[in-house]
Design an enzyme around this catalytic site. Structure first.
Site, short mmCIF file in Angstrom:
data_model
loop_
_atom_site.label_atom_id
_atom_site.label_comp_id
_atom_site.label_asym_id
_atom_site.label_seq_id
_atom_site.Cartn_x
_atom_site.Cartn_y
_atom_site.Cartn_z
CB CYS A 167 -1.03 -0.04 1.00
SG CYS A 167 -2.54 0.95 0.86
CG HIS A 186 -3.38 -3.40 2.89
ND1 HIS A 186 -2.21 -2.97 3.66
CD2 HIS A 186 -4.13 -2.35 2.62
CE1 HIS A 186 -2.45 -1.69 3.99
NE2 HIS A 186 -3.37 -1.35 3.22
CD GLU A 228 -1.03 -6.11 4.93
OE1 GLU A 228 -0.66 -6.41 3.71
OE2 GLU A 228 -0.98 -4.66 5.26
N1 GLN Z 1 -1.93 6.74 2.83
C1 GLN Z 1 -2.00 6.11 1.84
C2 GLN Z 1 -3.37 6.20 1.09
O1 GLN Z 1 -4.29 6.56 2.00
C3 GLN Z 1 -1.65 4.56 2.02
C4 GLN Z 1 -2.49 3.97 2.90
C5 GLN Z 1 -2.15 2.56 3.13
O2 GLN Z 1 -0.88 2.20 3.40
N2 GLN Z 1 -3.03 1.77 3.95
O3 GLN Z 1 -3.50 6.02 -0.02
#
Ligand code: GLN
Length: 540
Positions: free
Chosen positions: A386, A516, A518
């Protein structure tokens, strides 16, 4: 109609009720039953999405986009089942639906009251969870500790459900038995007091789990039995375990599943723990380490290091490492160190692989970008998750494409080179301050490009589905430039044409995802991206 088992905690928080609940589920599943689990959290927040991870721990995201408590992650990992909104209730959620229903005249003009309407809504949700997964058993974990004002309404719901269905409800209390150093003896009084408090809420526990650093001996079990009104056979040792995955087997050694089944007058349908036992053997016997560094920032709480904020990442690393008979060795690396002194980057050489997980806000970001440059050019296996993918894109744009001002709109709203940008629909939400539950959340499809490494890792599948939680995206205006410089976009969301996976050639492993992974790794089925990352790291 399913059986309902409530798990409440006494004495103090953080004694592992989530793992206990998941483990009870696992042993019942091993006996051939379908199990689901529900978390009842006492806070007012409608979901965990708006809370600081240092304070609350990880926000676990389900397929249906619920931003839930990390315990749902444990339930999913132990039960190998996808959960969702019905499996998670907070005080805020429960009140919100009662109030919405009241506004819709669904209570036929009568006075809506805290009791019984709030506990009834809790019960309605618990039943819905059981129905949705056609469960034989619904486990309900009540957050917080008995005796707190905050979770009284959940205990009240448990009491009422038992009153309505006396043969179908069981209560388990998890107590803590300290062994104070100056005494050198295990003390039962805090657990006795917790039971008294539970009794005060009209509930008598059927089974007591005694959490302690050592197994409970006969005198301790007898004492708890006498003072807490339970059979000594229903006082179960919940001893500290080397790995959380051992806990179900430890409970089985104390005959927990047969105690539960006999109370419901049920018989086991099978007895199947083989694969799980094999996993525990691997956990114990794997000696060759694979050293992984995680560069994050949600670690510190005063003088303590918290791992809770990245729990699914940690578990995914472990699952993949065990798959290759390796002993996972995880180290926390603070991004800010690399900002202060780039020489500190040298330490990255000591790791077999580096992960940059998700995160929000600009603190630590420049340090992470420096670290990515280092692992990219020094050919250290890298997995970005992410925020990790967004930063890998920025790093590549700056150092491989000459876009030296490249950044994300999240860190600099006025940037001239927003290689990571916010979508219009998200812009509107931010302007209206609608932050709760409005990110791109939950499962979305991703189409993999044939011939890429990602395609191969996912077993030559063309379409995959992964879970998301973010507002910002790789900006399509820069796609061609990035591609021309060698960045491979190996996964794209087909509906919105958004980049989901990036990778690099001529590197032992350099891959990052906007989603994600994970959240979907399971102990016996490690996630493909983690699995391949660990395989390459182990070769280092
Ligand atoms: N801050 C980034 C976004 O909002 C990544 C978010 C995250 O890593 N879950 O896109």
């Amino acid at each position: 109609m399913p059986k309902y088992i409530f798990v409440a905690g006494g004495v103090m928080s953080s004694i592992g009720k989530g793992v206990a609940t998941a483990s009870i589920g696992k042993i019942l599943e091993g006996k051939g039953f379908k199990v689901t689990a529900v978390k009842n959290d006492p806070y007012i927040n409608v979901d965990a999405g708006t809370m600081n991870p240092v304070e609350h721990g990880e926000v676990f995201v389900t397929d249906d986009g619920t931003e839930s408590d990390q315990d749902l992650g444990n339930y999913e990992r132990f039960l190998d089942e996808n959960l969702g909104s019905v499996n998670y209730a907070t005080t805020g959620r429960v009140y919100l639906s009662v109030i919405e229903r009241e506004r819709n005249l669904e209570y036929n003009g009568r006075c809506v009251e805290v009791v019984p309407d709030i506990p009834n809504e809790v019960i309605r949700r618990i039943k819905a969870a059981g129905k949705k997964s056609r469960a034989d058993f619904v486990l309900i974990e009540i957050g917080g500790t008995v005796g707190e004002y905050q979770n009284m309404l959940f205990l009240e719901a448990a009491r009422m459900l038992k009153l309505q269905n006396p043969k179908d409800v069981l209560f388990i209390l998890m107590g803590y038995l300290p062994i104070p150093e100056m005494v050198g003896e295990m003390k039962t009084k805090p657990t006795q007091n917790a039971v008294k408090m539970l009794n005060g809420a009209g509930i008598q526990p059927d089974i007591i789990l005694g959490r302690s650093s050592q197994p409970l001996d006969e005198p301790r079990k007898r004492k708890i039995s006498t003072f807490c009104n339970v059979d000594p056979k229903d006082v179960i040792s919940a001893t500290d375990a080397k790995s959380i995955y051992e806990v179900p087997l430890n409970y089985e050694r104390e005959n927990l599943s047969s105690r539960i089944l006999s109370k419901f007058r049920m018989r086991p349908r099978k007895n199947n723990f083989k694969e799980w036992e094999k996993l525990i053997d691997t956990i114990h016997n794997a000696t060759k380490p694979v050293k992984i560094g995680i560069i994050g920032k949600y670690f510190e709480s005063g003088k303590f290091t918290l791992m809770d904020s990245y729990i699914s990442v940690i578990e995914s690393i472990k699952h993949a490492a065990w798959h290759y008979d390796r002993k996972p060795e995880i180290t926390w690396l603070s991004a800010e160190n690399y900002e202060e002194n780039p020489k500190n980057l040298e330490e990255l050489k000591e790791y077999d692989g580096i992960i940059i997980p998700g995160g929000f806000g600009s603190r630590g970001v420049e340090g992470k970008i420096k670290a990515i440059e280092y692992v990219r050019t020094n050919k250290i296996p890298f997995l970005g998750l992410c925020l990790g993918m967004q930063l890998a894109t920025i790093e590549f744009a700056r150092h491989a494409c000459g876009l030296d001002k490249a950044t994300s709109r999240e860190f600099n709203p006025k940037t001239e080179q927003p290689v990571i940008d916010v979508m219009d629909e998200q812009k509107a939400l931010i302007n209206e301050k609608k932050f709760g539950g409005t990110m791109r959340l939950g499962a979305y499809d991703c189409e993999l490009a044939v011939g890429t490494r990602a395609f191969e890792i996912y077993g030559n599948q063309k379409l995959i589905s992964e879970r998301h939680r973010h507002r910002y995206e790789l900006n399509n205006d820069y796609r061609k430039t990035l591609e021309d410089c060698g960045l491979i976009m190996s996964g794209v969301n087909p509906e919105k044409n958004l980049v989901e996976i990036i990778e690099l050639k001529n590197h032992p492993f350099f891959m990052a995802s906007q989603f994600h992974p994970e959240f979907k790794s399971r102990p016996l089925r490690p996630h493909p991206l983690f699995r391949e990352f660990i395989r390459c790291a182990a070769k280092q």
